[in-house]
Design a protein around this motif. Structure first.
Motif, PDB file in Angstrom:
ATOM      1  N   ARG A 258      -0.896  13.226   4.984  1.00  0.00           N
ATOM      2  CA  ARG A 258      -2.312  13.502   4.681  1.00  0.00           C
ATOM      3  C   ARG A 258      -2.860  12.516   3.649  1.00  0.00           C
ATOM      4  NH1 ARG A 258      -1.090  18.895   5.833  1.00  0.00           N
ATOM      5  NH2 ARG A 258      -0.230  19.339   3.792  1.00  0.00           N
ATOM      6  N   ARG A 259      -2.074  12.277   2.610  1.00  0.00           N
ATOM      7  CA  ARG A 259      -2.527  11.351   1.569  1.00  0.00           C
ATOM      8  C   ARG A 259      -2.592   9.907   2.096  1.00  0.00           C
ATOM      9  NH1 ARG A 259      -1.880  13.276  -3.803  1.00  0.00           N
ATOM     10  NH2 ARG A 259      -2.692  11.226  -4.412  1.00  0.00           N
ATOM     11  N   ALA A 260      -1.676   9.554   2.984  1.00  0.00           N
ATOM     12  CA  ALA A 260      -1.685   8.210   3.568  1.00  0.00           C
ATOM     13  C   ALA A 260      -2.918   7.997   4.431  1.00  0.00           C
ATOM     14  CB  ALA A 260      -0.413   7.976   4.373  1.00  0.00           C
TER      15      ALA A 260
ATOM     16  N   ARG B  96       5.207   5.160  10.639  1.00  0.00           N
ATOM     17  CA  ARG B  96       6.490   5.406   9.962  1.00  0.00           C
ATOM     18  C   ARG B  96       6.506   6.782   9.302  1.00  0.00           C
ATOM     19  NH1 ARG B  96       7.871  -0.033   6.507  1.00  0.00           N
ATOM     20  NH2 ARG B  96       7.675  -1.527   8.219  1.00  0.00           N
ATOM     21  N   ILE B  97       5.411   7.113   8.615  1.00  0.00           N
ATOM     22  CA  ILE B  97       5.339   8.395   7.906  1.00  0.00           C
ATOM     23  C   ILE B  97       5.367   9.554   8.889  1.00  0.00           C
ATOM     24  CG2 ILE B  97       3.918   9.844   6.390  1.00  0.00           C
ATOM     25  CD1 ILE B  97       2.919   7.154   5.128  1.00  0.00           C
ATOM     26  N   SER B  98       4.627   9.437   9.990  1.00  0.00           N
ATOM     27  CA  SER B  98       4.595  10.529  10.968  1.00  0.00           C
ATOM     28  C   SER B  98       5.941  10.712  11.652  1.00  0.00           C
ATOM     29  CB  SER B  98       3.486  10.315  11.996  1.00  0.00           C
ATOM     30  OG  SER B  98       3.777   9.211  12.817  1.00  0.00           O
ATOM     31  N   ALA B  99       6.778   9.680  11.652  1.00  0.00           N
ATOM     32  CA  ALA B  99       8.094   9.769  12.282  1.00  0.00           C
ATOM     33  C   ALA B  99       9.132  10.444  11.378  1.00  0.00           C
ATOM     34  CB  ALA B  99       8.585   8.378  12.673  1.00  0.00           C
TER      35      ALA B  99
ATOM     36  N   PRO C 123       0.825  -1.221   0.000  1.00  0.00           N
ATOM     37  CA  PRO C 123       0.000   0.000   0.000  1.00  0.00           C
ATOM     38  C   PRO C 123       0.859   1.272   0.000  1.00  0.00           C
ATOM     39  CG  PRO C 123      -0.833  -1.557   1.616  1.00  0.00           C
ATOM     40  CD  PRO C 123       0.478  -2.099   1.120  1.00  0.00           C
ATOM     41  N   LEU C 124       1.981   1.231   0.696  1.00  0.00           N
ATOM     42  CA  LEU C 124       2.898   2.371   0.721  1.00  0.00           C
ATOM     43  C   LEU C 124       3.488   2.610  -0.666  1.00  0.00           C
ATOM     44  CD1 LEU C 124       4.592   4.539   2.175  1.00  0.00           C
ATOM     45  CD2 LEU C 124       6.241   2.723   2.679  1.00  0.00           C
ATOM     46  N   ASP C 125       3.932   1.543  -1.322  1.00  0.00           N
ATOM     47  CA  ASP C 125       4.502   1.667  -2.661  1.00  0.00           C
ATOM     48  C   ASP C 125       3.479   2.253  -3.632  1.00  0.00           C
ATOM     49  OD1 ASP C 125       6.839   0.552  -1.681  1.00  0.00           O
ATOM     50  OD2 ASP C 125       6.353  -1.467  -2.385  1.00  0.00           O
ATOM     51  N   GLU C 126       2.237   1.785  -3.538  1.00  0.00           N
ATOM     52  CA  GLU C 126       1.178   2.298  -4.418  1.00  0.00           C
ATOM     53  C   GLU C 126       0.902   3.773  -4.138  1.00  0.00           C
ATOM     54  OE1 GLU C 126      -2.098  -0.360  -3.817  1.00  0.00           O
ATOM     55  OE2 GLU C 126      -1.027  -2.044  -4.725  1.00  0.00           O
ATOM     56  N   LEU C 127       0.890   4.136  -2.857  1.00  0.00           N
ATOM     57  CA  LEU C 127       0.666   5.537  -2.486  1.00  0.00           C
ATOM     58  C   LEU C 127       1.780   6.419  -3.046  1.00  0.00           C
ATOM     59  CD1 LEU C 127      -0.935   7.651  -0.662  1.00  0.00           C
ATOM     60  CD2 LEU C 127       0.912   7.258   0.958  1.00  0.00           C
TER      61      LEU C 127
ATOM     62  N   LEU D 151      -4.107   3.914   4.913  1.00  0.00           N
ATOM     63  CA  LEU D 151      -2.989   2.991   5.088  1.00  0.00           C
ATOM     64  C   LEU D 151      -3.008   2.416   6.501  1.00  0.00           C
ATOM     65  CD1 LEU D 151      -1.921   3.971   2.363  1.00  0.00           C
ATOM     66  CD2 LEU D 151       0.305   4.197   3.404  1.00  0.00           C
ATOM     67  N   PRO D 152      -2.440   1.233   6.685  1.00  0.00           N
ATOM     68  CA  PRO D 152      -2.396   0.621   8.021  1.00  0.00           C
ATOM     69  C   PRO D 152      -1.658   1.512   9.030  1.00  0.00           C
ATOM     70  CG  PRO D 152      -1.727  -0.953   6.331  1.00  0.00           C
ATOM     71  CD  PRO D 152      -1.851   0.378   5.660  1.00  0.00           C
TER      72      PRO D 152
END
Length: 79
Positions: A42-44, A56-59, A20-24, A49-50
């Motif tokens: 925001r897009r995640a 991970r993104i927020s970090a 899902p991350l790769d697709e995003l 996304l899980p």
């Protein structure tokens, strides 16, 4: 006697599926060179996304990232 064979599903539980991350990343970087951490997050969230990937993104430190930088830092892969 206890069963001592390793559980093959135990490893899969520890590893987050990054598809899902790769697709995003493929979607949001289409036509863009750099995107901010806030926009990625925001897009995640919008893509639902899980939680492990959202964490991970927020970090990520605030700033802008090229797709290869984001994928490397988040554990995804660049297509």
């Amino acid at each position: 006697m206890a069963d001592t064979e390793p559980d093959p599903d135990a490893e899969a539980v520890d590893q987050t599926d990054t598809r899902p991350l790769d697709e995003l990343l493929d979607d949001i970087y289409r036509g863009q060179e750099r995107i901010s951490q806030a926009d990625i997050y925001r897009r995640a969230v919008a893509a639902e996304l899980p939680a492990a990937l959202l964490t991970r993104i927020s970090a990520l430190p605030e700033g802008e990232y090229a797709v290869d930088e984001a994928a490397d830092l988040l554990g995804g892969s660049v297509a």
